[in-house]
Scaffold this motif. Sequence first.
Motif, PDB file in Angstrom:
ATOM      1  N   PHE A  80      40.228   3.237   1.551  1.00 29.72           N
ATOM      2  CA  PHE A  80      38.923   3.174   0.884  1.00 29.72           C
ATOM      3  C   PHE A  80      37.840   2.731   1.876  1.00 29.72           C
ATOM      4  CE2 PHE A  80      41.998   2.512  -2.565  1.00 29.72           C
ATOM      5  CZ  PHE A  80      41.620   3.526  -3.419  1.00 29.72           C
ATOM      6  N   ALA A  81      38.203   1.816   2.795  1.00 31.25           N
ATOM      7  CA  ALA A  81      37.254   1.424   3.834  1.00 31.25           C
ATOM      8  C   ALA A  81      36.913   2.617   4.723  1.00 31.25           C
ATOM      9  CB  ALA A  81      37.834   0.277   4.666  1.00 31.25           C
ATOM     10  N   THR A 119      37.504  -4.039 -11.844  1.00 30.39           N
ATOM     11  CA  THR A 119      37.824  -4.880 -10.690  1.00 30.39           C
ATOM     12  C   THR A 119      38.328  -4.055  -9.530  1.00 30.39           C
ATOM     13  OG1 THR A 119      38.405  -6.701 -12.179  1.00 30.39           O
ATOM     14  CG2 THR A 119      39.183  -6.847  -9.915  1.00 30.39           C
ATOM     15  N   PHE A 120      39.205  -3.110  -9.816  1.00 32.61           N
ATOM     16  CA  PHE A 120      39.753  -2.260  -8.763  1.00 32.61           C
ATOM     17  C   PHE A 120      38.661  -1.389  -8.147  1.00 32.61           C
ATOM     18  CE2 PHE A 120      42.184   1.040  -6.719  1.00 32.61           C
ATOM     19  CZ  PHE A 120      43.342   0.394  -6.310  1.00 32.61           C
ATOM     20  N   ALA A 121      37.770  -0.864  -8.984  1.00 34.44           N
ATOM     21  CA  ALA A 121      36.677  -0.031  -8.483  1.00 34.44           C
ATOM     22  C   ALA A 121      35.742  -0.828  -7.588  1.00 34.44           C
ATOM     23  CB  ALA A 121      35.913   0.589  -9.648  1.00 34.44           C
ATOM     24  N   LEU A 149      33.704  -2.300  -2.247  1.00 34.27           N
ATOM     25  CA  LEU A 149      33.444  -3.281  -1.192  1.00 34.27           C
ATOM     26  C   LEU A 149      34.148  -2.898   0.099  1.00 34.27           C
ATOM     27  CD1 LEU A 149      33.711  -6.601  -3.235  1.00 34.27           C
ATOM     28  CD2 LEU A 149      31.641  -5.605  -2.242  1.00 34.27           C
ATOM     29  N   ALA A 150      35.355  -2.359  -0.024  1.00 31.86           N
ATOM     30  CA  ALA A 150      36.053  -1.877   1.165  1.00 31.86           C
ATOM     31  C   ALA A 150      35.258  -0.754   1.823  1.00 31.86           C
ATOM     32  CB  ALA A 150      37.454  -1.395   0.800  1.00 31.86           C
ATOM     33  N   GLY A 151      34.740   0.171   1.012  1.00 28.54           N
ATOM     34  CA  GLY A 151      33.935   1.259   1.555  1.00 28.54           C
ATOM     35  C   GLY A 151      32.680   0.751   2.244  1.00 28.54           C
ATOM     36  N   PRO A 187      24.495   2.343  -0.079  1.00 30.47           N
ATOM     37  CA  PRO A 187      24.873   2.411  -1.499  1.00 30.47           C
ATOM     38  C   PRO A 187      25.912   3.485  -1.794  1.00 30.47           C
ATOM     39  CG  PRO A 187      22.496   2.196  -1.264  1.00 30.47           C
ATOM     40  CD  PRO A 187      23.032   2.438   0.103  1.00 30.47           C
ATOM     41  N   PHE A 188      25.815   4.631  -1.121  1.00 27.10           N
ATOM     42  CA  PHE A 188      26.800   5.692  -1.325  1.00 27.10           C
ATOM     43  C   PHE A 188      28.157   5.308  -0.740  1.00 27.10           C
ATOM     44  CE2 PHE A 188      22.683   7.813  -1.465  1.00 27.10           C
ATOM     45  CZ  PHE A 188      22.819   8.604  -2.592  1.00 27.10           C
ATOM     46  N   ALA A 189      28.133   4.540   0.358  1.00 26.57           N
ATOM     47  CA  ALA A 189      29.382   4.059   0.940  1.00 26.57           C
ATOM     48  C   ALA A 189      30.095   3.096   0.005  1.00 26.57           C
ATOM     49  CB  ALA A 189      29.106   3.387   2.289  1.00 26.57           C
ATOM     50  N   PHE A 190      29.357   2.465  -0.886  1.00 25.94           N
ATOM     51  CA  PHE A 190      29.964   1.610  -1.911  1.00 25.94           C
ATOM     52  C   PHE A 190      30.367   2.421  -3.146  1.00 25.94           C
ATOM     53  CE2 PHE A 190      29.521  -0.858  -5.807  1.00 25.94           C
ATOM     54  CZ  PHE A 190      30.352  -1.938  -5.561  1.00 25.94           C
ATOM     55  N   LEU A 191      29.474   3.282  -3.626  1.00 28.13           N
ATOM     56  CA  LEU A 191      29.686   3.961  -4.903  1.00 28.13           C
ATOM     57  C   LEU A 191      30.783   5.022  -4.830  1.00 28.13           C
ATOM     58  CD1 LEU A 191      25.962   4.383  -6.032  1.00 28.13           C
ATOM     59  CD2 LEU A 191      27.662   2.796  -6.946  1.00 28.13           C
ATOM     60  N   ILE A 192      30.819   5.810  -3.768  1.00 21.35           N
ATOM     61  CA  ILE A 192      31.801   6.900  -3.700  1.00 21.35           C
ATOM     62  C   ILE A 192      33.230   6.366  -3.571  1.00 21.35           C
ATOM     63  CG2 ILE A 192      32.559   8.889  -2.332  1.00 21.35           C
ATOM     64  CD1 ILE A 192      29.636   9.543  -1.834  1.00 21.35           C
ATOM     65  N   PRO A 193      33.538   5.441  -2.638  1.00 20.85           N
ATOM     66  CA  PRO A 193      34.885   4.859  -2.652  1.00 20.85           C
ATOM     67  C   PRO A 193      35.199   4.126  -3.952  1.00 20.85           C
ATOM     68  CG  PRO A 193      33.827   4.435  -0.563  1.00 20.85           C
ATOM     69  CD  PRO A 193      32.772   4.983  -1.471  1.00 20.85           C
TER      70      PRO A 193
END
Length: 284
Positions: free
Chosen positions: A39-40, A190-192, A197-199, A63-69
């Motif tokens: 995911f990162a 939570t998983f999302a 955050l990893a992304g 923001p897309f690096a957070f939302l898409i992963p």
Amino acid sequence: MLTILFDGIAYGMLLFVLACGLAVTLGLMNFVNLAHGAFAMAGGYVSALMLNRWGVPFIATLPFAFLIPGAIGLLLERTLYVHLYGRSHLDQVLFSIGLTFMAVAGVDYFVGSQQQFMRLPAWLQGRVEVAGVQVGLYRSFIIAVCAVLVVSLQLTLTKTRFGSRLRAAVDDPRVARGLGINVGAIFAVTFAVGSGLAGLGGALGAEILGLDPTFPLKFMIYFLIVVTVGGTSGIVGPFVASLILGIADVAGKYYVPAFGAFVIYTLMIVVLVLRPQGLFARAR
């Protein structure tokens, strides 16, 4: 020495953002997700492709690096991960490591094996001197972003209704359901968030750590070390562990380059010998 200390803090902050999602899923959800690095990597590639191919400003890609992963994590959690919550840790490890190798092969096939380079904006490049200390602008930006994330996560987990419901769902899912808590929805969100955050960490770290299809395999051990040393009882432990490990890693590679690559592992062994449950977790 102060410059090395500053760079070590920035590196430690970056490690925390990369590993805090695993700290949440492993520590609070008791799920061993070794595909966390995938995911990162996804977040890093989202940011790099938007920046290099489409000319989107770096800040606008975050923001897309957070939302898409996060969306990918939500989809996988609802379709695949949900079936392994009650299984043994060995099953979870084998499943998630399989996903990691699939992600590595998929990225290598569709994007290529070459390393991605991030073109940072001019205001994030270079260093400035503050009180005689050379301070990197991009590392200062990382520290600021990570500080906001640390405070936000800690307040969310300890001061909000969602945080209390999450802890209840983890401690006893059956009783939590009896109290009207939607355990499935809590775990999915939570998983999302952990995947997102990893992304975000992957996007922020691409310029420092490098980004290629083997990213999840190269840095998987670092994520596990942060969570193991810090303990799995919350966010504070992994955060402090990230700072200690980041400073030790940077200082070790500078002062003892022949032994520098082993400093972080030596520190982990010492901590686990003295505190097998981690720095801040209570002994069971």
